[in-house]
Design a protein around this motif. Structure first.
Motif, PDB file in Angstrom:
ATOM      1  N   MET A   1       0.843  -1.202   0.000  1.00 55.04           N
ATOM      2  CA  MET A   1       0.000   0.000   0.000  1.00 55.04           C
ATOM      3  C   MET A   1       0.881   1.256   0.000  1.00 55.04           C
ATOM      4  SD  MET A   1      -3.282   0.612   0.154  1.00 55.04           S
ATOM      5  CE  MET A   1      -3.979   2.245  -0.048  1.00 55.04           C
TER       6      MET A   1
ATOM      7  N   ALA B   1      -0.359 -12.297   2.650  1.00 54.56           N
ATOM      8  CA  ALA B   1      -0.049 -11.393   3.761  1.00 54.56           C
ATOM      9  C   ALA B   1       0.721 -12.087   4.871  1.00 54.56           C
ATOM     10  CB  ALA B   1      -1.339 -10.782   4.300  1.00 54.56           C
TER      11      ALA B   1
ATOM     12  N   TYR C   1      -2.553  -8.213  18.786  1.00 54.60           N
ATOM     13  CA  TYR C   1      -2.329  -8.809  17.453  1.00 54.60           C
ATOM     14  C   TYR C   1      -2.121  -7.726  16.385  1.00 54.60           C
ATOM     15  CZ  TYR C   1      -7.177  -7.434  16.800  1.00 54.60           C
ATOM     16  OH  TYR C   1      -8.316  -6.696  16.717  1.00 54.60           O
ATOM     17  N   THR C   2      -1.589  -8.130  15.242  1.00 54.95           N
ATOM     18  CA  THR C   2      -1.408  -7.205  14.115  1.00 54.95           C
ATOM     19  C   THR C   2      -2.773  -6.960  13.459  1.00 54.95           C
ATOM     20  OG1 THR C   2       0.709  -8.265  13.725  1.00 54.95           O
ATOM     21  CG2 THR C   2      -0.101  -6.824  11.985  1.00 54.95           C
TER      22      THR C   2
ATOM     23  N   LEU D   1      -4.851  -4.900   7.317  1.00 55.33           N
ATOM     24  CA  LEU D   1      -4.641  -3.665   6.559  1.00 55.33           C
ATOM     25  C   LEU D   1      -5.981  -2.940   6.374  1.00 55.33           C
ATOM     26  CD1 LEU D   1      -2.857  -1.778   4.858  1.00 55.33           C
ATOM     27  CD2 LEU D   1      -3.203  -3.301   2.926  1.00 55.33           C
ATOM     28  N   ALA D   2      -7.053  -3.710   6.222  1.00 55.94           N
ATOM     29  CA  ALA D   2      -8.380  -3.113   6.042  1.00 55.94           C
ATOM     30  C   ALA D   2      -8.732  -2.264   7.265  1.00 55.94           C
ATOM     31  CB  ALA D   2      -9.424  -4.212   5.847  1.00 55.94           C
TER      32      ALA D   2
ATOM     33  N   SER E   1      -6.559   0.802   7.350  1.00 54.76           N
ATOM     34  CA  SER E   1      -6.933   1.771   6.305  1.00 54.76           C
ATOM     35  C   SER E   1      -8.147   2.597   6.723  1.00 54.76           C
ATOM     36  CB  SER E   1      -7.247   1.052   4.989  1.00 54.76           C
ATOM     37  OG  SER E   1      -6.140   0.338   4.560  1.00 54.76           O
TER      38      SER E   1
ATOM     39  N   GLY F   1      -6.943  -0.586   0.634  1.00 58.14           N
ATOM     40  CA  GLY F   1      -6.532  -1.255   1.869  1.00 58.14           C
ATOM     41  C   GLY F   1      -7.356  -2.492   2.157  1.00 58.14           C
ATOM     42  N   VAL F   2      -8.619  -2.434   1.819  1.00 52.44           N
ATOM     43  CA  VAL F   2      -9.518  -3.575   2.064  1.00 52.44           C
ATOM     44  C   VAL F   2      -9.294  -4.661   1.006  1.00 52.44           C
ATOM     45  CG1 VAL F   2     -11.967  -4.265   2.052  1.00 52.44           C
ATOM     46  CG2 VAL F   2     -11.269  -2.202   3.264  1.00 52.44           C
TER      47      VAL F   2
ATOM     48  N   LEU G   1      -6.530  -5.422  -0.828  1.00 55.75           N
ATOM     49  CA  LEU G   1      -5.257  -6.177  -0.788  1.00 55.75           C
ATOM     50  C   LEU G   1      -5.389  -7.374   0.165  1.00 55.75           C
ATOM     51  CD1 LEU G   1      -2.684  -3.237  -0.767  1.00 55.75           C
ATOM     52  CD2 LEU G   1      -2.813  -5.049  -2.465  1.00 55.75           C
ATOM     53  N   PRO G   2      -4.590  -8.430  -0.030  1.00 53.61           N
ATOM     54  CA  PRO G   2      -4.696  -9.610   0.851  1.00 53.61           C
ATOM     55  C   PRO G   2      -4.519  -9.230   2.317  1.00 53.61           C
ATOM     56  CG  PRO G   2      -3.242 -10.055  -0.994  1.00 53.61           C
ATOM     57  CD  PRO G   2      -3.566  -8.605  -1.060  1.00 53.61           C
ATOM     58  N   GLN G   3      -5.303  -9.867   3.155  1.00 51.66           N
ATOM     59  CA  GLN G   3      -5.291  -9.524   4.584  1.00 51.66           C
ATOM     60  C   GLN G   3      -4.628 -10.628   5.403  1.00 51.66           C
ATOM     61  OE1 GLN G   3      -6.799  -6.457   5.561  1.00 51.66           O
ATOM     62  NE2 GLN G   3      -6.953  -6.184   3.350  1.00 51.66           N
ATOM     63  N   PHE G   4      -3.884 -10.185   6.411  1.00 52.50           N
ATOM     64  CA  PHE G   4      -3.338 -11.133   7.378  1.00 52.50           C
ATOM     65  C   PHE G   4      -4.459 -11.483   8.356  1.00 52.50           C
ATOM     66  CE2 PHE G   4      -1.476 -11.646  11.639  1.00 52.50           C
ATOM     67  CZ  PHE G   4      -0.801 -12.817  11.416  1.00 52.50           C
TER      68      PHE G   4
ATOM     69  N   PRO H   1      -5.743 -12.135  11.740  1.00 54.57           N
ATOM     70  CA  PRO H   1      -5.277 -11.943  13.121  1.00 54.57           C
ATOM     71  C   PRO H   1      -5.532 -13.153  14.012  1.00 54.57           C
ATOM     72  CG  PRO H   1      -6.697 -10.137  12.425  1.00 54.57           C
ATOM     73  CD  PRO H   1      -6.824 -11.204  11.391  1.00 54.57           C
TER      74      PRO H   1
ATOM     75  N   GLU I   1      -2.403 -14.859  15.218  1.00 60.22           N
ATOM     76  CA  GLU I   1      -1.660 -14.155  16.262  1.00 60.22           C
ATOM     77  C   GLU I   1      -2.418 -14.168  17.580  1.00 60.22           C
ATOM     78  OE1 GLU I   1      -0.591 -10.365  14.819  1.00 60.22           O
ATOM     79  OE2 GLU I   1       1.428 -10.488  15.642  1.00 60.22           O
ATOM     80  N   LYS I   2      -3.737 -14.110  17.493  1.00 65.77           N
ATOM     81  CA  LYS I   2      -4.534 -14.143  18.727  1.00 65.77           C
ATOM     82  C   LYS I   2      -4.305 -15.453  19.469  1.00 65.77           C
ATOM     83  CE  LYS I   2      -8.244 -10.972  17.637  1.00 65.77           C
ATOM     84  NZ  LYS I   2      -9.680 -10.803  17.457  1.00 65.77           N
TER      85      LYS I   2
ATOM     86  N   LEU J   1     -14.271 -11.604   7.843  1.00 63.37           N
ATOM     87  CA  LEU J   1     -13.249 -11.933   6.845  1.00 63.37           C
ATOM     88  C   LEU J   1     -13.810 -12.831   5.747  1.00 63.37           C
ATOM     89  CD1 LEU J   1     -10.001 -12.510   8.896  1.00 63.37           C
ATOM     90  CD2 LEU J   1     -10.278 -10.968   6.980  1.00 63.37           C
TER      91      LEU J   1
ATOM     92  N   LEU K   1     -15.948 -10.801   3.571  1.00 69.79           N
ATOM     93  CA  LEU K   1     -15.100  -9.928   2.761  1.00 69.79           C
ATOM     94  C   LEU K   1     -14.507 -10.696   1.585  1.00 69.79           C
ATOM     95  CD1 LEU K   1     -13.957  -6.997   3.061  1.00 69.79           C
ATOM     96  CD2 LEU K   1     -11.926  -8.031   4.004  1.00 69.79           C
TER      97      LEU K   1
END
Lengths: 504, 283
Positions: A299, A361, A464-465, A468-469, A472, B88-89, B91-94, B96, B99-100, B140, B143
């Motif tokens: 981005m 990602a 947690y990370t 991006l959504a 944004s 931003g929405v 693009l591929p999303q990580f 969470p 990580e949680k 997710l 989405l």
């Protein structure tokens, strides 16, 4: 001025009170439960408060750097436009200064309320910075800024050099303040090791402190330049006379020049900062570029590419208002063709800059179906990215050289620029702020699930990370909020009473 | 500079040029076996080029003032906001969720280490986390459906699998299968960012492939390597070894129990079909 000083004093006293009491308070009640605000995560509250504070602070620290240079040029060249630019930007700065203090106060309060243990740890660890250096610098900055502003019309003529000297002092204090507060910020990313035996100076002068100082100083100048462009665009759009339009056209050009000029150095400064993170802990590199934050950088690549396209579009529109540009040739080729060729090169540079190693990602789910073919993997490596950045910067510089050659032959018709250019200036300011918000989040998120990397884990549910959504949406909301306040400040300081002042 | 060209005159050759370039990029990238997602991106570059070159030749925009200028500004801000948020929405999303799960593990470890923390507090945290996680997973999935037009079923871990994983993590029970636990530790500390096992993991040359490491190193050697990266070097990784790419801080991050499990898991990897660099002792 009195109100501003009182506000600053109240904030500092409040902060000192917090600094002195927090440590003791939590020593007595070690498991004090932090507050939480219904409907919004604690992290998002601190995020918004910190980001808003940083946006205002970036402007009030970045703008005086070129303001004083502009004032000095005005004095040397005896060109009143430079002095007017400096004065108008300073006028907006004084209003935004109050917002910086208010959002700073809000930031401290939410930190204490929502992250008491961390705040206590940071205040105790950097007590001389938080309780002595920063308040003193803040008071100094407040006094000098208002003295600088209120003495503008008094220290004129032969005394002008003294006024410029006050501006220089303001910048020295401003940059020292920036460096002081960057110490705890960078410490959270790259604390010294082992912490038990680290001196205060070692905590301040940590791995990423100087790179952060460099990056933020350049970033603040860029940001200030683009906000100057924004001010000029608003004023151009509301101008009623050709003279006003000519002046604000010129101001927009200078603002863009400052923004673009400083931004040419930003990729290098960003690279140095990222390299220091990588040196500190090699696992941060893949986390940023290949794992959870990789799409953030995708981005960012898009944003930087768009900003360079827009700034070069603005140069193109500026060239169009120079008489005789059509006859100018570069190496026998019409300059118009050369500039268009430059755009093709910028597009190519952007394409390389934006091409990621893969569209996943996280490397945990990376598969060949989402990755560059191995023979083309070089497109995602640093040599390719550096070449792309070099190409974009080179074309931008060449465009300015062509512009300079054009104005030697022809005449600039100030005030005759394509009206669309004002939207380009606004776009640049909006994009610069958005990118700042995004990359600020990245700098903070590289700490992973730690408040202070490795030293102080973040056990809250929001460690947690974020996607991006999510980031944004939050960054867009903050950018709009910042724009609303800045637009109000411009309207209040430069537009209200403009008609009356003219009539009188 | 453009005279009084009509809009169609301005766009027609640019449109033709962009279509030709876009098509050439599409087919050429196909020949070089680029995945579809990259091919789409290349075509989008051609589209961006079209818009840029049209903007360069557009006639001057009429001036706006008063209410029209304010309305135009508001629309412009909304447009910029929509484009940036949309990108931003899109693009591929990580996810969470991964990580949680890790954070839950850390909390559980803390709970075991500090029994003064009330179980009710942690239970509540777990419940809150689970509720948030489920909500996020649903969002997710929706989405993904919106973006691809396909159901997300069958891609990645299912909500049931994740629920099982969460339950296992939240149970706080000592892990009974050291290899499974070690695999978990491998993921917890994101070793896949630099290493590859079973074809999954880093595509860049940062660290060696580990598919057959169990045939080349003992549990003790692997443990020493993790805590002291300079202990041994993978054959062919001199540059990476000298640069110190392997993090030095695992003594602070990875507990003894986790280290045992991780080394046990790695020592169990004995796929001789995958070329794995040999360890070279340095200490």
């Amino acid at each position: 001025m009195k109100r501003a000083l009182l506000t600053a004093l109240a904030l500092i006293l409040g902060f000192l009170g917090v600094a002195l009491s927090v440590g003791q308070g939590f020593a007595q009640v070690p498991e004090a439960a932090p507050y939480s605000i219904p409907g919004i995560e604690n992290r998002a509250v601190v995020w918004v408060a910190a980001q808003m504070h940083i946006l205002f602070a970036a402007f009030i620290l970045g703008a005086p750097i070129f303001v004083v240079i502009s004032e000095w040029i005005g004095m040397r060249k005896r060109d009143p436009r430079y002095d007017r630019l400096a004065k108008e930007v300073t006028k907006v700065t004084t209003i935004l200064y109050s917002m910086t203090a208010l959002t700073g106060g809000l930031f401290i309060l939410v930190l204490v309320g929502l992250y008491p243990t961390l705040t206590s740890f940071m205040v105790n660890h950097f007590f001389p910075i938080f309780a002595i250096a920063y308040p003193l610098l803040f008071i100094g900055e407040t006094l000098v800024l208002y003295f600088y502003w209120y003495s503008w019309d008094t220290l004129t003529g032969e005394k002008k050099a003294r006024h410029v000297a006050i501006g220089v002092l303001l910048n020295i204090i401003g940059l020292t303040t920036l460096a002081a507060i960057n110490a705890p910020t960078s410490f959270m990313n790259t604390p010294p090791h082992p912490i038990e035996t680290a001196t205060l100076w070692e905590s301040i002068h940590n791995y990423s402190w100087m790179p952060l100082n460099l990056h933020r100083t350049i970033g603040n100048i860029t940001f200030g330049g683009f906000i100057t462009g924004l001010i000029a665009a608003y004023m151009y759009m509301s101008s009623k006379t050709p003279e006003e339009r000519a002046y604000y056209d010129w101001m927009g050009f200078v603002g863009n020049l400052i923004g673009v000029g400083a931004s040419l150095l930003l990729p290098l400064a960003g690279y140095i900062l990222a390299a220091e993170f990588f040196e500190f802990d090699a696992s941060i590199g893949p986390y940023m570029m290949a794992d959870q934050l990789s799409m953030y950088f995708e981005m960012q690549g898009a944003m930087v590419g768009l900003m360079f396209l827009a700034s070069n579009l603005y140069i193109w529109q500026s060239m169009k208002r120079i008489s005789g540009i059509e006859s100018l040739k570069i190496l026998g080729i019409p300059s118009v063709t050369v500039v268009k060729l430059g755009f093709a090169i910028i597009l190519l540079g952007n394409a390389i800059w934006m091409t990621p190693h893969g569209f996943s990602a996280t490397q945990a789910t990376a598969t060949d179906a989402l990755e560059l073919p191995s023979d083309w993997g070089f497109l995602a490596l640093m040599p390719a990215k550096n070449t792309a950045a070099g190409l974009i910067v080179f074309v931008t510089i060449v465009n300015y050289i062509i512009y300079n050659r054009a104005i030697r032959r022809g005449t600039i018709q100030w005030g005759k620029i394509d009206f669309m250019s004002q939207f380009v200036l606004i776009f640049l300011a909006f994009s610069a702020i958005w990118t700042m918000g995004l990359m600020g989040a990245v700098r903070s998120l590289v700490r992973k699930y730690f408040h202070v990397y490795i030293l102080f884990p973040d056990y809250t549910p929001e460690a947690y990370t974020p996607t991006l959504a999510h980031t944004s949406v939050l960054v867009t909301a903050m950018t709009l909020a910042f724009f609303a306040v800045v637009s109000f400040a411009i309207w209040l300081s430069l537009m209200v009473g403009k008609g009356k002042a003219k009539a009188s | 500079m453009t005279g009084q060209k009509g809009f169609l005159d301005i766009i027609k050759w640019k449109l033709v040029g962009s279509v030709v370039i876009g098509a050439a990029l599409w087919f050429a990238s196909g020949v070089f076996e680029f995945p579809v997602v990259f091919r789409i991106m290349f075509v989008l570059y051609a589209v961006l080029g079209f818009f840029v070159f049209v903007l360069l030749d557009l006639p001057a925009m009429p001036e706006l003032s008063g209410g029209k200028a304010i309305a135009a500004l508001l629309v412009f801000y909304l447009l910029c906001s929509a484009v940036y948020t949309g990108a931003g929405v899109y693009l591929p999303q990580f996810d969470p969720e991964w990580e949680k799960g890790k954070i839950q593990k850390i909390i559980e470890a803390k709970k075991r280490a500090h029994p003064t923390l009330t179980p009710q507090e942690l239970n509540q945290q777990t419940k809150d986390l689970t509720a948030k996680t489920d909500e996020l997973m649903e969002r997710l999935a929706k989405l993904e459906e919106t973006m691809t037009g396909e159901s997300s079923a069958g891609k990645g871990p299912s909500p049931e699998e994740l629920a099982k994983k969460r339950a296992a993590m939240a149970s706080g029970a000592p892990p009974s299968d050291p290899i499974a636990y070690g695999k978990d530790v491998y993921e917890l500390y994101e070793c896949y960012n630099c290493h590859k096992i079973g074809g999954k993991g880093s595509v860049k040359k940062r660290g060696p492939v580990l598919d057959n490491i169990g045939s080349l190193a003992t549990i003790e050697q692997l443990k020493k390597k993790i805590y002291d990266p300079k202990y041994l070097m993978a054959d062919g990784f001199e540059k990476e070894f000298n640069k110190g790419l392997m993090p030095k801080n695992y003594t602070e991050l990875i507990s003894e129990a986790e280290l045992d499990a991780l080394a046990t898991y790695l020592a169990s990897l004995k796929n001789t079909g995958v070329e794995t660099p040999k360890p070279i002792m340095k200490k």
